[in-house]
Design a protein around this motif. Sequence first.
Motif, short mmCIF file in Angstrom:
data_model
loop_
_atom_site.label_atom_id
_atom_site.label_comp_id
_atom_site.label_asym_id
_atom_site.label_seq_id
_atom_site.Cartn_x
_atom_site.Cartn_y
_atom_site.Cartn_z
N VAL A 60 0.83 -1.20 0.00
CA VAL A 60 0.00 0.00 0.00
C VAL A 60 0.87 1.25 0.00
CG1 VAL A 60 -1.71 1.32 1.32
CG2 VAL A 60 -1.96 -1.15 1.06
N THR A 61 1.96 1.23 0.75
CA THR A 61 2.87 2.38 0.79
C THR A 61 3.46 2.65 -0.59
OG1 THR A 61 3.44 1.97 3.11
CG2 THR A 61 4.96 3.32 1.82
N LEU A 62 3.90 1.62 -1.28
CA LEU A 62 4.45 1.79 -2.62
C LEU A 62 3.38 2.28 -3.58
CD1 LEU A 62 6.75 -1.36 -2.78
CD2 LEU A 62 7.49 1.02 -2.94
N GLN A 63 2.16 1.82 -3.41
CA GLN A 63 1.07 2.31 -4.25
C GLN A 63 0.86 3.81 -4.03
OE1 GLN A 63 -2.73 0.51 -3.50
NE2 GLN A 63 -3.64 1.29 -5.37
N ASP A 64 0.88 4.24 -2.76
CA ASP A 64 0.72 5.66 -2.44
C ASP A 64 1.86 6.49 -3.02
OD1 ASP A 64 -1.58 5.04 -1.08
OD2 ASP A 64 -0.64 5.04 0.90
N MET A 65 3.03 5.86 -3.18
CA MET A 65 4.19 6.54 -3.76
C MET A 65 4.13 6.58 -5.28
SD MET A 65 7.08 4.79 -1.28
CE MET A 65 8.46 5.33 -2.30
N GLY A 66 3.11 5.94 -5.85
CA GLY A 66 2.97 5.94 -7.30
C GLY A 66 3.75 4.85 -8.00
N VAL A 67 4.23 3.87 -7.25
CA VAL A 67 4.99 2.77 -7.83
C VAL A 67 4.02 1.76 -8.44
CG1 VAL A 67 6.64 0.92 -7.37
CG2 VAL A 67 6.83 3.11 -6.16
N GLY A 68 4.32 1.30 -9.66
CA GLY A 68 3.43 0.39 -10.36
C GLY A 68 3.46 -1.02 -9.79
N VAL A 69 2.53 -1.83 -10.27
CA VAL A 69 2.38 -3.20 -9.77
C VAL A 69 3.64 -4.01 -10.01
CG1 VAL A 69 1.14 -5.37 -10.08
CG2 VAL A 69 -0.13 -3.22 -9.98
N HIS A 70 4.17 -3.98 -11.22
CA HIS A 70 5.33 -4.82 -11.55
C HIS A 70 6.57 -4.39 -10.77
CE1 HIS A 70 3.46 -7.19 -14.72
NE2 HIS A 70 2.84 -6.09 -15.10
N GLU A 71 6.79 -3.08 -10.65
CA GLU A 71 7.95 -2.63 -9.88
C GLU A 71 7.78 -2.96 -8.41
OE1 GLU A 71 10.50 1.40 -8.73
OE2 GLU A 71 9.03 1.47 -10.36
N THR A 72 6.56 -2.86 -7.90
CA THR A 72 6.30 -3.24 -6.51
C THR A 72 6.64 -4.70 -6.28
OG1 THR A 72 4.55 -1.59 -6.21
CG2 THR A 72 4.52 -3.49 -4.74
N ALA A 73 6.21 -5.56 -7.20
CA ALA A 73 6.51 -6.98 -7.08
C ALA A 73 8.01 -7.23 -7.11
CB ALA A 73 5.82 -7.76 -8.20
N GLU A 74 8.72 -6.51 -7.96
CA GLU A 74 10.18 -6.68 -8.04
C GLU A 74 10.85 -6.23 -6.76
OE1 GLU A 74 11.59 -4.67 -11.47
OE2 GLU A 74 10.62 -6.04 -12.89
N ARG A 75 10.45 -5.08 -6.25
CA ARG A 75 11.07 -4.56 -5.03
C ARG A 75 10.85 -5.50 -3.84
NH1 ARG A 75 10.68 1.92 -4.02
NH2 ARG A 75 10.90 2.65 -6.15
N LEU A 76 9.65 -6.05 -3.74
CA LEU A 76 9.29 -6.88 -2.59
C LEU A 76 9.58 -8.36 -2.82
CD1 LEU A 76 5.93 -5.16 -1.58
CD2 LEU A 76 8.24 -4.70 -0.74
N HIS A 77 10.16 -8.68 -3.99
CA HIS A 77 10.53 -10.07 -4.30
C HIS A 77 9.33 -11.00 -4.19
CE1 HIS A 77 14.74 -8.79 -4.27
NE2 HIS A 77 14.45 -8.15 -3.13
N THR A 78 8.21 -10.55 -4.74
CA THR A 78 7.02 -11.36 -4.75
C THR A 78 6.45 -11.33 -6.17
OG1 THR A 78 4.90 -11.77 -3.66
CG2 THR A 78 5.53 -9.46 -3.97
N TYR A 79 5.19 -11.67 -6.36
CA TYR A 79 4.64 -11.71 -7.70
C TYR A 79 3.42 -10.81 -7.80
CZ TYR A 79 2.28 -15.61 -5.33
OH TYR A 79 1.64 -16.41 -4.43
N THR A 80 3.09 -10.45 -9.04
CA THR A 80 2.11 -9.39 -9.27
C THR A 80 0.72 -9.76 -8.76
OG1 THR A 80 1.75 -10.22 -11.52
CG2 THR A 80 3.36 -8.45 -11.24
N ARG A 81 0.36 -11.03 -8.82
CA ARG A 81 -0.97 -11.41 -8.35
C ARG A 81 -1.16 -11.07 -6.88
NH1 ARG A 81 0.09 -15.61 -11.94
NH2 ARG A 81 -1.48 -15.92 -13.56
N LEU A 82 -0.11 -11.26 -6.09
CA LEU A 82 -0.20 -10.95 -4.67
C LEU A 82 -0.33 -9.44 -4.47
CD1 LEU A 82 -0.13 -12.18 -1.83
CD2 LEU A 82 2.32 -11.80 -1.81
#
Length: 203
Positions: free
Chosen positions: A168-190
């Motif tokens: 949620v924090t990354l979303q508020d920062m304007g970070v996209g789904v794919h970059e969020t998944a990469e940063r958090l070492h998880t996958y986009t569905r999650l």
Amino acid sequence: MAKHYALASYADGGDWRETEHLYVPRRDTRLRLQSLMALGYTASEVAAATGLSPSHVCNLRTDVVHTTVHVFTADAVASAFRDRWDKLATGPQANRQRSKARRLGYLLPLEWEPGDVDTDDTTEMFLSDPSSPETTENPEVLDYVAIAEAIAGRRVTLTRAELSHAIVTLQDMGVGVHETAERLHTYTRLVNRYRARARQDAA
């Protein structure tokens, strides 16, 4: 029949539990191994995490003839799965494993449907609503240092509540789904699942 004891590391933190059976249905073990492959983990990586041989891992993942598995094996696979279910593998063969798993029709953990696996302490963790009382940690005990490190792209262990907060924090920062998944070492569905939950909560 004599009672036996199996290490239920995935269910109760490593305590020994009593069981009437040395063997349990193989289906759940097979599904967990298939999901680990869908996340990109190789048989060798799973073998190292479970104490099984790579050939045994492959056999358990693909064999639909035999219907049971030893309880120790089932526990070992469940424990490895619990540690990795929300983390994409990053090894040199990860992308190849994920592509092969997709061709074989293997499911990611969040693609499971109720009934795919027997209900127990492990499967409820993955099939239930991530914001339900059973799976949401007290926000007062969030590790904000770990969350900040995760947001910066460092590989750290987060609770489900901390992972949700980071997404949620990354979303508020304007970070996209794919970059969020990469940063958090998880996958986009999650990522999409937690974002959807946050929108519902805000409505």
